[in-house]
Design a protein around this motif. Structure first.
Motif, mmCIF file in Angstrom:
data_model
loop_
_atom_site.group_PDB
_atom_site.id
_atom_site.type_symbol
_atom_site.label_atom_id
_atom_site.label_comp_id
_atom_site.label_asym_id
_atom_site.label_seq_id
_atom_site.Cartn_x
_atom_site.Cartn_y
_atom_site.Cartn_z
ATOM 1 N N PRO A 1 0.736 -1.156 0.300
ATOM 2 C CA PRO A 1 -0.365 -0.529 0.245
ATOM 3 C C PRO A 1 0.946 0.924 0.010
ATOM 4 O O PRO A 1 0.267 2.193 0.093
ATOM 5 C CB PRO A 1 -0.700 -0.226 1.158
ATOM 6 N N ARG A 2 2.054 1.011 -0.040
ATOM 7 C CA ARG A 2 3.333 2.276 -0.144
ATOM 8 C C ARG A 2 3.072 2.795 -0.705
ATOM 9 O O ARG A 2 3.798 3.937 -1.386
ATOM 10 C CB ARG A 2 4.278 2.203 0.696
ATOM 11 N N LEU A 3 3.176 1.825 -2.102
ATOM 12 C CA LEU A 3 2.993 2.396 -3.634
ATOM 13 C C LEU A 3 2.736 2.918 -3.660
ATOM 14 O O LEU A 3 1.814 3.436 -5.438
ATOM 15 C CB LEU A 3 3.446 1.712 -4.505
ATOM 16 N N HIS A 4 0.642 2.516 -3.232
ATOM 17 C CA HIS A 4 -0.593 4.009 -3.768
ATOM 18 C C HIS A 4 -0.080 5.082 -4.068
ATOM 19 O O HIS A 4 -1.455 5.700 -5.080
ATOM 20 C CB HIS A 4 -1.805 2.929 -3.156
ATOM 21 N N ASP A 5 0.472 5.722 -3.501
ATOM 22 C CA ASP A 5 0.300 6.601 -3.306
ATOM 23 C C ASP A 5 1.314 7.562 -4.240
ATOM 24 O O ASP A 5 1.038 8.988 -4.244
ATOM 25 C CB ASP A 5 1.220 7.757 -2.326
ATOM 26 N N VAL A 6 2.109 7.279 -4.938
ATOM 27 C CA VAL A 6 3.180 7.484 -6.174
ATOM 28 C C VAL A 6 2.678 7.739 -7.870
ATOM 29 O O VAL A 6 1.313 6.901 -7.554
ATOM 30 C CB VAL A 6 3.816 6.354 -6.605
ATOM 31 N N ARG A 7 2.074 8.650 -7.920
ATOM 32 C CA ARG A 7 1.835 9.359 -9.387
ATOM 33 C C ARG A 7 2.746 9.030 -10.762
ATOM 34 O O ARG A 7 3.407 9.166 -10.420
ATOM 35 C CB ARG A 7 1.120 10.517 -9.070
ATOM 36 N N CYS A 8 1.738 9.148 -11.995
ATOM 37 C CA CYS A 8 2.240 8.947 -12.955
ATOM 38 C C CYS A 8 2.074 9.762 -14.157
ATOM 39 O O CYS A 8 0.360 10.052 -13.501
ATOM 40 C CB CYS A 8 1.690 7.262 -13.435
ATOM 41 N N VAL A 9 2.570 10.736 -14.400
ATOM 42 C CA VAL A 9 2.404 11.602 -15.209
ATOM 43 C C VAL A 9 3.298 11.186 -16.671
ATOM 44 O O VAL A 9 4.243 10.474 -16.829
ATOM 45 C CB VAL A 9 2.350 13.054 -14.783
#
Length: 87
Positions: A36-44
């Motif tokens: 779940p610590r990767l759930h806040d990483v964003r891709c643009v």
């Protein structure tokens, strides 16, 4: 590459539409990650590349995020701008 620049991987020129589809798919892979610590990483997208942004507590998670979004065809460049922070 200077020390201040994030690593660039899998260089290739793709269309803006394909780049957006790739970023959307990458975001879904991160959201579906078991950690779940990767759930806040964003891709643009930027200039046909997928850029990862966010903060994680370890270099391991930074690398895990990068590998989670990598496509098997390697068409899209990934720029990892994720920050590693101490908790």
């Amino acid at each position: 590459m200077s020390l201040g620049q994030p690593p660039r991987l899998g260089r290739s020129a793709i269309s803006a539409e394909e780049s957006n589809r790739t970023a959307d798919a990458a975001q879904r892979r991160l959201q579906g990650s078991i950690d779940p610590r990767l759930h806040d990483v964003r891709c643009v997208t930027r200039n046909g590349s997928v850029v990862l942004r966010g903060r994680v507590p370890s270099f391991y998670l930074k690398q895990l995020a990068q590998e989670a979004v990598r496509t098997s065809d390697g068409k899209c460049e990934i720029i990892n701008e994720i920050e590693v922070i101490d908790n």
